[in-house]
Design a protein around this motif. Structure first.
Motif, PDB file in Angstrom:
ATOM      1  N   THR A 237       0.845  -1.193   0.000  1.00 42.88           N
ATOM      2  CA  THR A 237       0.000   0.000   0.000  1.00 42.88           C
ATOM      3  C   THR A 237       0.880   1.241   0.000  1.00 42.88           C
ATOM      4  O   THR A 237       2.001   1.230   0.502  1.00 42.88           O
ATOM      5  N   ALA A 238       0.349   2.307  -0.575  1.00 43.00           N
ATOM      6  CA  ALA A 238       1.103   3.558  -0.696  1.00 43.00           C
ATOM      7  C   ALA A 238       0.336   4.685  -0.025  1.00 43.00           C
ATOM      8  O   ALA A 238      -0.901   4.702  -0.016  1.00 43.00           O
ATOM      9  N   HIS A 239       1.085   5.652   0.518  1.00 44.71           N
ATOM     10  CA  HIS A 239       0.469   6.818   1.148  1.00 44.71           C
ATOM     11  C   HIS A 239       0.631   8.018   0.219  1.00 44.71           C
ATOM     12  O   HIS A 239       1.734   8.495  -0.013  1.00 44.71           O
ATOM     13  N   PHE A 240      -0.501   8.499  -0.325  1.00 43.93           N
ATOM     14  CA  PHE A 240      -0.534   9.683  -1.174  1.00 43.93           C
ATOM     15  C   PHE A 240      -0.932  10.887  -0.324  1.00 43.93           C
ATOM     16  O   PHE A 240      -1.858  10.802   0.477  1.00 43.93           O
ATOM     17  N   PRO A 264      -7.883  16.573  -0.915  1.00 46.21           N
ATOM     18  CA  PRO A 264      -7.542  15.228  -1.395  1.00 46.21           C
ATOM     19  C   PRO A 264      -6.706  15.278  -2.670  1.00 46.21           C
ATOM     20  O   PRO A 264      -6.801  16.223  -3.458  1.00 46.21           O
ATOM     21  N   VAL A 265      -5.901  14.268  -2.855  1.00 45.26           N
ATOM     22  CA  VAL A 265      -5.085  14.171  -4.059  1.00 45.26           C
ATOM     23  C   VAL A 265      -5.984  13.897  -5.261  1.00 45.26           C
ATOM     24  O   VAL A 265      -6.866  13.028  -5.209  1.00 45.26           O
ATOM     25  N   ASN A 266      -5.776  14.638  -6.328  1.00 45.25           N
ATOM     26  CA  ASN A 266      -6.514  14.424  -7.574  1.00 45.25           C
ATOM     27  C   ASN A 266      -5.676  13.514  -8.472  1.00 45.25           C
ATOM     28  O   ASN A 266      -4.684  13.942  -9.067  1.00 45.25           O
ATOM     29  N   GLY A 271      -1.549  12.217 -13.013  1.00 44.64           N
ATOM     30  CA  GLY A 271      -1.142  11.490 -14.208  1.00 44.64           C
ATOM     31  C   GLY A 271      -0.238  10.327 -13.862  1.00 44.64           C
ATOM     32  O   GLY A 271      -0.397   9.668 -12.830  1.00 44.64           O
ATOM     33  N   ALA A 272       0.751  10.084 -14.694  1.00 39.86           N
ATOM     34  CA  ALA A 272       1.636   8.937 -14.509  1.00 39.86           C
ATOM     35  C   ALA A 272       2.603   9.168 -13.355  1.00 39.86           C
ATOM     36  O   ALA A 272       3.070  10.280 -13.121  1.00 39.86           O
ATOM     37  N   LEU A 273       2.900   8.088 -12.641  1.00 43.12           N
ATOM     38  CA  LEU A 273       3.911   8.098 -11.592  1.00 43.12           C
ATOM     39  C   LEU A 273       5.012   7.107 -11.958  1.00 43.12           C
ATOM     40  O   LEU A 273       4.759   6.070 -12.557  1.00 43.12           O
ATOM     41  N   GLU A 274       6.227   7.466 -11.566  1.00 42.90           N
ATOM     42  CA  GLU A 274       7.385   6.645 -11.926  1.00 42.90           C
ATOM     43  C   GLU A 274       8.281   6.473 -10.707  1.00 42.90           C
ATOM     44  O   GLU A 274       8.502   7.414  -9.946  1.00 42.90           O
TER      45      GLU A 274
END
Length: 359
Positions: A237-240, A264-266, A271-274
């Motif tokens: 799991t990831a924390h945004f 909240p994060v939109n 878009g893309a995450l790397e």
């Protein structure tokens, strides 16, 4: 009324702490600041603390307050007088260690943003008194709960020079290394971000906070994911969260937060995450990551050498990669030292700084 003491009130963490305190009606018993007396006076007018401490005695008459302490000893004297159960330590560098130890000695909870306290002396700090104010460690805590994990990850932005050709980084100036693409913070943490030393420190902090060496870091350039937890069932799991320290500060001060602190994060806007690896070619300090996690008592060596190396870089006495060379040289020189108490930590710190200054 709930009270707190804020160390490092004029820095970014301190300013955000005061905003959260104001939001929840938390009284400010004491403010500790450095050299930004103008901002400190604004904070005094707004929060009316009982006690104030500053770095330099020569600035005392500029402070709009009757109870002003000065210097490192002044902070400790101030803490002795404070009744507030929580101390927010957002001081920068090794200077934050003694106040952390003093606050714990006095039985206070320490909302800790000062990385160096755990990096230098984690072995001698009672973690039951520590609540981290750090987006990465807060993210890990938020994710973990009581579930058994197999590995923890924190993320790095890559720093100001992340898009530079490696061969050009040697010529980077102090000013160029401060041009972080994602956020604006103090000089030291921004330089540490460029060299990846801050992430090395955060791994050490996580080791002490979560009692594990099974932790690593990766680059996520948008700074939207702060931490990831890999669990024994195979899930991750990831924390945004946005690039804003108010969320971990609110949890550190309140323990529980049920209302919106950040928008909240939109995901569509992100878009893309790397995810990219941290390599020793671009970040030479990474060479000692595994050895340091296995020998965390050497954090005092890395920190002392790093603080002195940054001073040399700022004065143009070494090139950008020279900072890592200084730290790695000191690390090899003092590889066999091991403090058995705080006094020996202080002595090792002094010896390392003396060695770096003469090298």
């Amino acid at each position: 009324m709930e009270q707190i003491t804020v160390l490092g009130s004029t820095g970014s963490i301190g300013v955000n702490t005061l905003l959260i305190a104001q939001r929840y009606g938390i009284e400010i018993e004491a403010l500790v600041a450095g050299r930004n007396i103008n901002l400190l006076n604004q904070q005094i007018a707004r929060h009316r603390p009982k006690y104030v401490s500053i770095t330099n005695e020569v600035d005392r008459d500029k402070v709009d307050h009757d109870n002003v302490f000065c210097g490192a000893t002044g902070i400790l004297e101030l803490l002795d007088l404070c009744q507030s159960p929580t101390v927010v330590n957002a001081l920068v560098g090794y200077a934050g260690l003694a106040p952390t130890l003093k606050a714990i000695e006095l039985g206070k909870k320490v909302a800790l943003a000062n990385k160096e306290s755990l990096v230098v002396a984690g072995e001698f700090i009672d973690m039951s008194h520590i609540v981290p104010i750090d987006s990465e460690h807060f993210g890990l805590w938020y994710l973990m709960g009581e579930r058994p994990f197999s590995k923890l990850y924190i993320t790095a932005s890559g720093g100001a020079l992340r898009e530079w050709q490696i061969e050009d980084m040697r010529t980077a100036t102090f000013a160029q290394a401060l041009k972080h693409p994602n956020w604006s913070m103090g000089n030291k943490i921004t330089i540490d971000s460029a060299t990846m030393t801050n992430k090395l420190f955060e791994l050490l902090e996580a080791k002490w906070l979560f009692d594990t060496s099974n932790i690593d870091a990766v680059i996520e350039k948008k700074s939207m994911i702060h931490a990831l937890a890999e669990f024994k069932d195979g899930s991750t799991t990831a924390h945004f969260a946005g690039v804003d320290m108010k969320l971990p500060i609110a949890f550190a001060l309140r323990g529980k937060v049920d209302e919106e602190i950040l928008p909240p994060v939109n995901l569509l806007e992100i878009g893309a995450l790397e995810f990219l690896p941290i390599t020793a070619e671009r970040y030479p300090i990474w060479e000692i990551k595994e050895h340091l996690l296995a020998n965390p008592h050497l954090g005092v060596v890395v920190n002392a050498a790093n603080e002195e190396a940054i001073k040399q870089f700022e004065k143009d006495q070494c090139h950008f990669f020279g900072m890592a060379e200084i730290v790695l040289d000191a690390y090899r020189k003092f590889e066999d030292v091991k403090a058995s108490n705080i006094q020996e930590i202080i002595e090792i710190d002094r010896e390392v700084r003396a060695y770096v200054s003469l090298s």
